[in-house]
Design a protein around this motif. Structure first.
Motif, PDB file in Angstrom:
ATOM      1  N   ALA A 169      31.997  24.828   3.219  1.00 48.38           N
ATOM      2  CA  ALA A 169      33.123  25.548   2.642  1.00 48.38           C
ATOM      3  C   ALA A 169      33.997  24.521   1.914  1.00 48.38           C
ATOM      4  N   LEU A 170      33.567  24.169   0.695  1.00 47.68           N
ATOM      5  CA  LEU A 170      34.234  23.125  -0.087  1.00 47.68           C
ATOM      6  C   LEU A 170      34.391  21.883   0.781  1.00 47.68           C
ATOM      7  N   ASP A 171      35.594  21.297   0.822  1.00 47.07           N
ATOM      8  CA  ASP A 171      35.836  20.121   1.656  1.00 47.07           C
ATOM      9  C   ASP A 171      36.458  20.501   2.997  1.00 47.07           C
ATOM     10  N   LEU A 172      36.540  21.795   3.264  1.00 49.25           N
ATOM     11  CA  LEU A 172      37.295  22.277   4.426  1.00 49.25           C
ATOM     12  C   LEU A 172      36.511  22.187   5.722  1.00 49.25           C
ATOM     13  N   GLY A 173      35.205  22.467   5.680  1.00 47.06           N
ATOM     14  CA  GLY A 173      34.399  22.444   6.884  1.00 47.06           C
ATOM     15  C   GLY A 173      33.044  23.085   6.629  1.00 47.06           C
ATOM     16  N   ARG A 174      32.325  23.341   7.691  1.00 50.13           N
ATOM     17  CA  ARG A 174      31.003  23.960   7.613  1.00 50.13           C
ATOM     18  C   ARG A 174      31.027  25.225   8.461  1.00 50.13           C
ATOM     19  N   PHE A 175      30.337  26.272   7.985  1.00 48.84           N
ATOM     20  CA  PHE A 175      30.419  27.543   8.694  1.00 48.84           C
ATOM     21  C   PHE A 175      29.098  28.297   8.619  1.00 48.84           C
ATOM     22  N   ALA A 176      29.007  29.296   9.493  1.00 49.68           N
ATOM     23  CA  ALA A 176      27.924  30.270   9.459  1.00 49.68           C
ATOM     24  C   ALA A 176      28.491  31.593   9.937  1.00 49.68           C
ATOM     25  N   VAL A 177      27.858  32.683   9.496  1.00 47.48           N
ATOM     26  CA  VAL A 177      28.212  34.021   9.958  1.00 47.48           C
ATOM     27  C   VAL A 177      27.037  34.544  10.770  1.00 47.48           C
ATOM     28  N   VAL A 178      27.315  34.984  11.981  1.00 46.34           N
ATOM     29  CA  VAL A 178      26.282  35.314  12.965  1.00 46.34           C
ATOM     30  C   VAL A 178      26.552  36.697  13.542  1.00 46.34           C
ATOM     31  N   ALA A 179      25.509  37.390  13.943  1.00 50.19           N
ATOM     32  CA  ALA A 179      25.648  38.637  14.702  1.00 50.19           C
ATOM     33  C   ALA A 179      25.002  38.458  16.061  1.00 50.19           C
ATOM     34  N   ASP A 180      25.648  38.982  17.096  1.00 47.44           N
ATOM     35  CA  ASP A 180      25.052  38.905  18.431  1.00 47.44           C
ATOM     36  C   ASP A 180      23.924  39.934  18.544  1.00 47.44           C
ATOM     37  N   PRO A 181      23.184  39.971  19.656  1.00 47.31           N
ATOM     38  CA  PRO A 181      22.036  40.878  19.751  1.00 47.31           C
ATOM     39  C   PRO A 181      22.378  42.356  19.564  1.00 47.31           C
ATOM     40  N   GLY A 186      24.755  43.358  17.463  1.00 45.25           N
ATOM     41  CA  GLY A 186      25.193  43.537  16.088  1.00 45.25           C
ATOM     42  C   GLY A 186      26.628  43.170  15.795  1.00 45.25           C
ATOM     43  N   ALA A 187      27.412  42.733  16.786  1.00 44.20           N
ATOM     44  CA  ALA A 187      28.793  42.322  16.535  1.00 44.20           C
ATOM     45  C   ALA A 187      28.800  41.000  15.770  1.00 44.20           C
ATOM     46  N   VAL A 188      29.570  40.961  14.681  1.00 44.36           N
ATOM     47  CA  VAL A 188      29.568  39.809  13.778  1.00 44.36           C
ATOM     48  C   VAL A 188      30.720  38.865  14.118  1.00 44.36           C
ATOM     49  N   PHE A 189      30.447  37.572  14.083  1.00 46.93           N
ATOM     50  CA  PHE A 189      31.486  36.560  14.282  1.00 46.93           C
ATOM     51  C   PHE A 189      31.114  35.325  13.480  1.00 46.93           C
ATOM     52  N   GLY A 190      32.057  34.418  13.352  1.00 42.25           N
ATOM     53  CA  GLY A 190      31.829  33.202  12.594  1.00 42.25           C
ATOM     54  C   GLY A 190      31.698  31.988  13.491  1.00 42.25           C
ATOM     55  N   LEU A 191      31.046  30.961  12.966  1.00 41.76           N
ATOM     56  CA  LEU A 191      31.003  29.632  13.568  1.00 41.76           C
ATOM     57  C   LEU A 191      31.677  28.686  12.584  1.00 41.76           C
ATOM     58  N   TRP A 192      32.539  27.821  13.079  1.00 42.12           N
ATOM     59  CA  TRP A 192      33.300  26.957  12.184  1.00 42.12           C
ATOM     60  C   TRP A 192      33.394  25.541  12.744  1.00 42.12           C
ATOM     61  N   HIS A 193      33.083  24.555  11.907  1.00 42.48           N
ATOM     62  CA  HIS A 193      33.359  23.157  12.224  1.00 42.48           C
ATOM     63  C   HIS A 193      34.280  22.624  11.141  1.00 42.48           C
ATOM     64  N   GLY A 194      35.547  22.410  11.495  1.00 41.04           N
ATOM     65  CA  GLY A 194      36.532  22.014  10.512  1.00 41.04           C
ATOM     66  C   GLY A 194      36.506  20.522  10.223  1.00 41.04           C
ATOM     67  N   ARG A 195      36.774  20.214   8.958  1.00 40.39           N
ATOM     68  CA  ARG A 195      36.999  18.828   8.555  1.00 40.39           C
ATOM     69  C   ARG A 195      38.411  18.718   7.986  1.00 40.39           C
ATOM     70  N   ALA A 196      38.584  19.004   6.697  1.00 39.56           N
ATOM     71  CA  ALA A 196      39.940  18.988   6.139  1.00 39.56           C
ATOM     72  C   ALA A 196      40.796  20.099   6.741  1.00 39.56           C
ATOM     73  N   PHE A 197      40.138  21.178   7.222  1.00 42.13           N
ATOM     74  CA  PHE A 197      40.886  22.303   7.772  1.00 42.13           C
ATOM     75  C   PHE A 197      40.314  22.687   9.133  1.00 42.13           C
ATOM     76  N   PRO A 198      40.975  22.315  10.227  1.00 37.76           N
ATOM     77  CA  PRO A 198      40.441  22.634  11.560  1.00 37.76           C
ATOM     78  C   PRO A 198      40.574  24.088  11.948  1.00 37.76           C
ATOM     79  N   GLY A 199      41.594  24.795  11.427  1.00 40.54           N
ATOM     80  CA  GLY A 199      41.756  26.195  11.785  1.00 40.54           C
ATOM     81  C   GLY A 199      43.171  26.522  12.200  1.00 40.54           C
ATOM     82  N   VAL A 200      43.301  27.514  13.082  1.00 39.32           N
ATOM     83  CA  VAL A 200      44.613  28.002  13.503  1.00 39.32           C
ATOM     84  C   VAL A 200      45.408  26.876  14.171  1.00 39.32           C
ATOM     85  N   ALA A 201      46.722  26.843  13.884  1.00 45.10           N
ATOM     86  CA  ALA A 201      47.561  25.782  14.439  1.00 45.10           C
ATOM     87  C   ALA A 201      48.655  26.308  15.352  1.00 45.10           C
TER      88      ALA A 201
END
Length: 253
Positions: free
Chosen positions: A103-115, A117-132
Motif C-alpha cells: 500500500a504505497l509506502d504505508l505498509g503491506r496488506f491482504a484482504v481475507v475471508a474466514d471459512p 465468508g466474513a471478510v477482514f484485513g491483514l495489515w503490517h504497517g511501515r510509514a503508517f502503523p494504524g489506529v493511534a
C-alpha cells in the motif's frame, strides 16, 4: 481509556469505511464524532481519506473498488508477516480475496475471508502503523464478528492469531495477553437468512444514548437501540445513511 502507541500483531489495528459516497460518509462521521479528514493527494491513493480524532488517526473513508461491493465498515488485524498470515488463513479454510500487496509506502496488506465468508484485513504497517487512539470517545474500542458458525470461528481465529477465548452463555470474547478487544455473536433467527457473516467496529461514546440520538438525527437508523448488556456495557448498533452498520458502547469508568 487507552492510547495506543504500538501496534501488536494479532490486535485490531485499522477500521475502514468503504463507501459509495465518501464525501457523505466523511460528513456523517465528522458530525457524529468530531472527526476531521485528511485525503492523500497522490493519484495512486485513490482519494483515500484518514479520519482523525484530534491528532490521532482512528479510521479511514475510501471509495469502493470492486463491482458489487457494498458500503460497509471493515476491520484489519495487525500481522508481523502478512504473506504468512494470509497463507495460514487459506490453510485454515479461509480465502485470500486480495493481495498480499504493498500500500504505497504505508505498509503491506491482504484482504481475507474466514471459512464462513466474513471478510477482514491483514495489515503490517511501515510509514503508517494504524489506529493511534483506542477506547476513548470517538475512537474504536471493540470489534465484533457476527457468524452462524461460532465454534468454527473460534477455532479459525484462535489458530490464526493466537487469540484467547473467554466463552459466555450468549457471547464469546476474544483477546490477547489477558485483555479482551472483541467478540463473536451467533447469528440467530433475528438476522435475515440472506445476510452473510460480517465484522464490524464499535466506537466508544461518553453517553451512548446521546450519541445514538445524534446518529439518528443525522440520518442513521437504529438496528439495536441503546441497551444495557448483562455484565457488560451499555451499547447500541446503528446503520449510517449509506447502509454501513457500526456499534457504539460506553466504556467503563
Amino acid at each position: 481509556m487507552v492510547r495506543i502507541t504500538e501496534t501488536r500483531p494479532g490486535t485490531p489495528c485499522w477500521f475502514e469505511h468503504g463507501s459509495a459516497d465518501p464525501a457523505a460518509a466523511q460528513r456523517y462521521y465528522g458530525e457524529l464524532f468530531g472527526w476531521r479528514g485528511e485525503t492523500d493527494p497522490r493519484p495512486e491513493a485513490m482519494c483515500y481519506t484518514v479520519m482523525y480524532q484530534g491528532e490521532a488517526p482512528v479510521a479511514a473513508v475510501a471509495p469502493l473498488v470492486a463491482d458489487g461491493q457494498p458500503t460497509a465498515w471493515s476491520v484489519s488485524i495487525a500481522a508481523e508477516d502478512v504473506d504468512a498470515a494470509a497463507e495460514a488463513a487459506r490453510a485454515g479454510g479461509g480465502q485470500v480475496l486480495a493481495g498480499p500487496m504493498e500500500a504505497l509506502d504505508l505498509g503491506r496488506f491482504a484482504v481475507v475471508a474466514d471459512p464462513a465468508g466474513a471478510v477482514f484485513g491483514l495489515w503490517h504497517g511501515r510509514a503508517f502503523p494504524g489506529v493511534a487512539l483506542f477506547a476513548e470517545p470517538g475512537a474504536p474500542g471493540w470489534i465484533e464478528l457476527a457468524t452462524r458458525d461460532v465454534a468454527g470461528a473460534v477455532g479459525f481465529y484462535s489458530d490464526l492469531f493466537g487469540w484467547s477465548v473467554n466463552p459466555g452463555e450468549q457471547y464469546t470474547q476474544w483477546g490477547l495477553d489477558g485483555t479482551d478487544f472483541g467478540g463473536v455473536l451467533d447469528m440467530g433467527e433475528q438476522f435475515p437468512a440472506d445476510l452473510p457473516p460480517y465484522w464490524m467496529p464499535y466506537f466508544a461514546a461518553a453517553d451512548v444514548d446521546l450519541a445514538a440520538e445524534r446518529a439518528l438525527g443525522l440520518g442513521g437508523d437504529a438496528v439495536l437501540p441503546p441497551t444495557d448488556v448483562p455484565d457488560g456495557p451499555r451499547l447500541a448498533v446503528l446503520k449510517d445513511p449509506l447502509g454501513a452498520v457500526f456499534g457504539l458502547y460506553q466504556p467503563e469508568a
